[in-house]
Design a protein around this motif. Sequence first.
Motif, PDB file in Angstrom:
ATOM      1  N   HIS A 310       0.444   4.487   5.690  1.00  0.00           N
ATOM      2  CA  HIS A 310       0.481   5.793   6.099  1.00  0.00           C
ATOM      3  C   HIS A 310       1.118   6.535   4.787  1.00  0.00           C
ATOM      4  N   TYR A 311       1.548   5.840   3.484  1.00  0.00           N
ATOM      5  CA  TYR A 311       2.096   6.508   2.412  1.00  0.00           C
ATOM      6  C   TYR A 311       1.384   5.534   1.338  1.00  0.00           C
ATOM      7  N   GLY A 312       0.901   6.301   0.339  1.00  0.00           N
ATOM      8  CA  GLY A 312       0.175   5.452  -0.643  1.00  0.00           C
ATOM      9  C   GLY A 312      -0.810   6.199  -1.731  1.00  0.00           C
ATOM     10  N   ASN A 313      -1.218   5.801  -2.633  1.00  0.00           N
ATOM     11  CA  ASN A 313      -1.884   6.297  -3.661  1.00  0.00           C
ATOM     12  C   ASN A 313      -3.568   5.694  -3.322  1.00  0.00           C
ATOM     13  N   ILE A 314      -4.406   5.884  -4.542  1.00  0.00           N
ATOM     14  CA  ILE A 314      -5.420   5.624  -4.464  1.00  0.00           C
ATOM     15  C   ILE A 314      -5.964   4.275  -4.183  1.00  0.00           C
ATOM     16  N   SER A 315      -4.696   3.515  -4.549  1.00  0.00           N
ATOM     17  CA  SER A 315      -5.049   1.991  -4.210  1.00  0.00           C
ATOM     18  C   SER A 315      -5.182   1.391  -2.784  1.00  0.00           C
ATOM     19  N   HIS A 316      -4.724   2.534  -1.888  1.00  0.00           N
ATOM     20  CA  HIS A 316      -4.695   2.365  -0.287  1.00  0.00           C
ATOM     21  C   HIS A 316      -6.465   2.063   0.018  1.00  0.00           C
TER      22      HIS A 316
END
Length: 408
Positions: A310-316
């Motif tokens: 639910h919280y992340g950067n492009i690596s998600h």
Amino acid sequence: VAETSGACKVACLATVEELQSICREEGLVCEELGVTKNNLCDFEVEYLCNYKRIELYLVKWKGYPESMNSWEPRKNLKCTDLLSQFWEDMVRELRRLKKRTIPKKLDASLASHLVQRAKLRKTLKQWETHLNSLGNKKGRIFVENLVDMEGPPKNFTYINDYKVGDGISLTEVAVGCECTDCLNDPVEGCCAGASQHKFAYNELGQVRVRPGLPVYECNRRCRCGPECPNRVVQKGIQYSLCIFRTDNGRGWGVRTMERIRKNTFVMEYVGEIITTEEAERRGHVYDKEGTTYLFDLDYVDDEYTVDAAHYGNISHFVNHSCDPNLQVYNVFIENLDERLPRIAFFATRPIKAGEELTFDYKMQMDPVDAESTRMDSNFGLTEIPGSPKKRMRIECKCGVASCRKYLF
């Protein structure tokens, strides 16, 4: 409206463009919305809705309601990019429907598809703009979906740094190096040497230590400046990347827009830092959904996990591959707690522009020594008490020759 100025603020349910549309429809001037006497009757193409073989296009005008759409001849339209996009969408959909000729007039379903495609592109462009407004990254983020009608992920917040969960604290490093040239003239081995480890990078910022060994970068208390060659991961993403919709059922993926040299830093895996106990609880939910974004931080002890659901950067959005082009390294910068390393992805080989970025969700380090065996990187493998040792088996769709057929 609030009784006193500044007493409260309420988010408007309509967008600025919707409010502009209402103003123009009612013939109202509103300078705060950018609708003035000079542009009240201006017409700008927002997207194209339909087409007739006699070179007529049904136009949705920017800032005006759909009730004011009008048929316009090609000669009246100066929007060459929108025209090209309209035809690309049309041809792609006709191919999907296995139709070889362009009809004289589009049927209702095809016209509706083109409108929905235009609206989706606009929504993704707004999300793309939002992503690029966060942080000071050298590279840009692009978003593209040419496969289906999936828009930006719901219940997901893009962040550029860890979100620390309840009951967890990050202790900042208390000292830094005294070097003026960390690479060529390190004082007492610089930050890496102080931790009895090798200097991790060469003069080009490429990692030169074996996967499994930790990387210690210079920190905010160090005497060296921001251009120090021992500051790589902390500078953030340096390449332009594209979040794109895959065409083989793997959801979103990430590809690079630029050539990436071997052993160079690409991105961090960012998310919520949670305890292993909390990860076990969330794991039950993710198993039912058939997906997970849990990444164990088990460099020394298996106490914490990063959750990028639910919280992340492009690596998600980076997919798995059994033959990946990204390798995990554990990096320490401002926080030296060995239970809480930063997860950094470096290129395992030269990566061409346009190539998808992947990592192995069950990556194992080469057990050359006791230290490297401690740093096995298990993605989504947090075990649940009372459950079988192996998590639910998920079919792998990476498509490489060495595919193991299952993710876990």
